[in-house]
Design an enzyme around this catalytic site. Structure first.
Site, PDB file in Angstrom:
ATOM      1  N   GLU A  86      48.056 -37.330   1.428  1.00 30.43           N
ATOM      2  CA  GLU A  86      48.089 -36.276   0.611  1.00 30.43           C
ATOM      3  C   GLU A  86      47.728 -34.935   1.268  1.00 30.43           C
ATOM      4  O   GLU A  86      46.572 -34.850   1.716  1.00 30.43           O
ATOM      5  CB  GLU A  86      47.380 -36.385  -0.493  1.00 30.43           C
ATOM      6  CG  GLU A  86      47.620 -37.548  -1.470  1.00 30.43           C
ATOM      7  CD  GLU A  86      46.187 -38.131  -2.317  1.00 30.43           C
ATOM      8  OE1 GLU A  86      45.726 -37.115  -3.133  1.00 30.43           O
ATOM      9  OE2 GLU A  86      45.843 -39.156  -1.992  1.00 30.43           O
ATOM     10  N   HIS A 131      42.281 -33.698  -9.413  1.00 32.09           N
ATOM     11  CA  HIS A 131      43.915 -33.563  -9.513  1.00 32.09           C
ATOM     12  C   HIS A 131      44.078 -32.715 -10.747  1.00 32.09           C
ATOM     13  O   HIS A 131      45.038 -33.085 -11.212  1.00 32.09           O
ATOM     14  CB  HIS A 131      44.459 -34.986  -9.589  1.00 32.09           C
ATOM     15  CG  HIS A 131      44.384 -35.579  -8.351  1.00 32.09           C
ATOM     16  ND1 HIS A 131      44.204 -35.268  -7.167  1.00 32.09           N
ATOM     17  CD2 HIS A 131      44.279 -37.097  -8.272  1.00 32.09           C
ATOM     18  CE1 HIS A 131      44.062 -36.127  -6.168  1.00 32.09           C
ATOM     19  NE2 HIS A 131      44.039 -37.297  -6.937  1.00 32.09           N
ATOM     20  N   HIS A 136      51.666 -36.664  -4.590  1.00 31.54           N
ATOM     21  CA  HIS A 136      51.012 -38.125  -4.561  1.00 31.54           C
ATOM     22  C   HIS A 136      51.540 -39.391  -4.461  1.00 31.54           C
ATOM     23  O   HIS A 136      51.396 -40.242  -4.861  1.00 31.54           O
ATOM     24  CB  HIS A 136      49.934 -38.106  -5.627  1.00 31.54           C
ATOM     25  CG  HIS A 136      48.643 -38.790  -5.436  1.00 31.54           C
ATOM     26  ND1 HIS A 136      48.468 -40.096  -5.039  1.00 31.54           N
ATOM     27  CD2 HIS A 136      47.285 -38.333  -5.697  1.00 31.54           C
ATOM     28  CE1 HIS A 136      47.182 -40.444  -5.156  1.00 31.54           C
ATOM     29  NE2 HIS A 136      46.443 -39.640  -5.416  1.00 31.54           N
TER      30      HIS A 136
HETATM   31  C1  GLA Z   1      43.130 -39.648  -5.019  1.00 31.95           C
HETATM   32  C2  GLA Z   1      41.688 -39.757  -4.953  1.00 31.95           C
HETATM   33  C3  GLA Z   1      41.371 -41.147  -5.237  1.00 31.95           C
HETATM   34  C4  GLA Z   1      42.052 -41.629  -6.564  1.00 31.95           C
HETATM   35  C5  GLA Z   1      43.396 -41.443  -6.504  1.00 31.95           C
HETATM   36  C6  GLA Z   1      44.430 -41.584  -7.699  1.00 31.95           C
HETATM   37  O1  GLA Z   1      43.820 -39.916  -3.657  1.00 31.95           O
HETATM   38  O2  GLA Z   1      41.252 -39.345  -3.653  1.00 31.95           O
HETATM   39  O3  GLA Z   1      40.021 -41.476  -5.318  1.00 31.95           O
HETATM   40  O4  GLA Z   1      41.636 -40.755  -7.524  1.00 31.95           O
HETATM   41  O5  GLA Z   1      43.922 -40.114  -5.924  1.00 31.95           O
HETATM   42  O6  GLA Z   1      43.915 -42.939  -8.068  1.00 31.95           O
END
Ligand code: GLA
Length: 414
Positions: free
Chosen positions: A378, A166, A240
């Site tokens: 997402e 991210h 997110h």
């Molecule tokens: C995304 C990732 C997850 C986790 C979340 C945040 O969805 O794929 O593994 O890291 O973000 O907690």
């Protein structure tokens, strides 16, 4: 190179007035339109009101701005409350561009806040779950926090084991964005801009990013992402938000019924990096082609579910290139009748069932969100695309406009 989707504009008819206005005005990007479109900006009655007091009631079809606290280095950040003509409401902070609350009606017209979040900027400063945030420069994982462009290796911060997740240690979710309220005939819009400097978190190129959130009068939260770079780079922007359609304080989401328009998904290794395979969902717990309760198969003995601790996987969306937004997923919450449809120009969607939530985070209304209290959808390019030549490319070249649209459309079923 397969570069479909965002590196092309969606059809002009898909763009609303605010989007066109903002893109043309601030970036000077000439969007070619088949026919001239009249841009109507309602000033006056719909103008933003600056209110200091928390609790002031927003008027229908208006946007208000409130103080939301300060960053650790003392920068003030704000909360923008956008209300549409029927009373649906979204609150967005310019800290990380996070959607803080989203109130939509159930089948009897009762509003509930359907996203997880925090009450003040401090919550977002300390957050590790990316609640509601704008995620970038690269949403999802990049293996070994490295990729190669034109023979040059770029090394990123490792913030998820060996991998980059991210956008790194200080991703776009920890940036203070410049904000501007736009009122258009489609609803209430908030434009957020951020300059990610060359070398930030290891990524090449100065990247000018703009995101326009629009709460439409038809109860959709539309998110339009644009970016331009001065050096070849990789970009994958997403939001997110964690949804619980029964309301953010309603326990787990296992009873929600989910449909995902995907025949394949990208299986992962133990560090949640795709193996490169596009696997058929048929005959697996990843088959959501027909609406199925999220909890129906989540604890099955399945290697991929074990690796994710539940669902934490990218689905390969069944969509034709260049057709603008397509339906990616549809979620129904049977007790309240709330329905969420996700429409996007992106080729993938990460379906994540809040497996890392642990009931220790203090959220809105003193809620501590337990494991699987919410789900995320997402929209994105596939994880680790910079290292996976067979995946749709996430490369952005100078002179090319990154442009994607995702809309979360809310309605009810009787
Ligand atoms: C995304 C990732 C997850 C986790 C979340 C945040 O969805 O794929 O593994 O890291 O973000 O907690």
């Amino acid at each position: 190179m397969n570069n479909f989707c965002e590196r092309k504009s969606p059809s002009p008819s898909k763009l609303n007035g605010a989007s066109r206005f903002a893109i043309e005005k601030l970036y000077g990007w000439g969007i070619r339109m088949k026919r001239p479109m009249t841009l109507t900006i309602f000033t006056g009655a719909l103008l933003m009101t600056t209110l200091g007091a928390i609790g002031a009631t927003p008027r229908l079809g208006s946007t208000i701005k409130k103080s939301f606290g300060k960053t650790p280095d003392g920068q003030p950040v704000d909360l923008y409350v956008l209300t549409n003509i029927s009373g649906a409401e979204v609150s967005i902070t310019n800290y990380g561009g996070a959607v803080v609350s989203l109130k939509v009606p159930d089948r009897s017209g009762k509003l509930a806040d359907v996203v997880l979040g925090y009450e003040t900027a401090d919550g977002y400063v300390n957050d590790k779950s990316y609640f509601g945030a704008l995620v970038g420069r690269y949403g999802n994982r990049i293996a070994h926090a490295q990729f190669v462009l034109d023979g040059k290796t770029y090394t990123l911060a490792k913030n998820n084991g060996e991998n980059s997740l991210h956008g790194g240690i200080k991703g776009f979710n920890k940036a203070v964005w410049a904000a501007k309220v736009l009122s258009t005939k489609d609803g209430q819009s908030l434009e957020l801009s951020y300059l990610s400097k060359d070398g930030e978190e290891g990524f090449p190129g100065n990247l000018k990013v703009k995101v326009i959130y629009t709460l439409t009068d038809a109860n959709a939260l539309q998110i339009e992402y644009s970016a331009a770079t001065d050096k070849k780079t990789v970009v994958n922007l997403t939001n997110h938000s964690y949804f619980n359609l029964a309301g953010q304080s309603s326990g787990n989401i296992l009873g929600h019924q989910l449909m995902i328009q995907a025949d394949k998904f990208t299986p992962v290794d133990a560090s949640l990096i795709p193996t490169g395979e596009l696997r058929d969902v048929a005959g697996t717990p990843f088959d959501f082609r027909k609406s199925t309760a999220i909890g129906e198969r989540i604890d099955q003995e399945d290697e991929q579910l074990k690796l994710g601790g539940g669902y934490d996987h990218n689905f390969v969306l069944r969509r034709a290139a260049g057709v603008g937004e397509s339906l990616a997923a549809r979620v129904v919450e049977p007790t309240t009748g709330r329905v969420l449809e996700v429409w996007t120009t992106e080729p993938g969607v990460q379906f994540y069932t809040g497996n890392f939530l642990d009931g220790k985070t203090a959220g809105k209304g003193s809620m501590t969100y337990p494991r699987r209290a919410a789900f995320c959808l997402e929209t994105q390019h596939y994880p680790d695309s910079p290292n996976q030549p067979k995946f749709p490319s996430a490369v952005l070249n100078p002179g090319v406009r990154y442009h994607t649209i995702t809309a979360y459309r809310f309605s009810v079923e009787k």
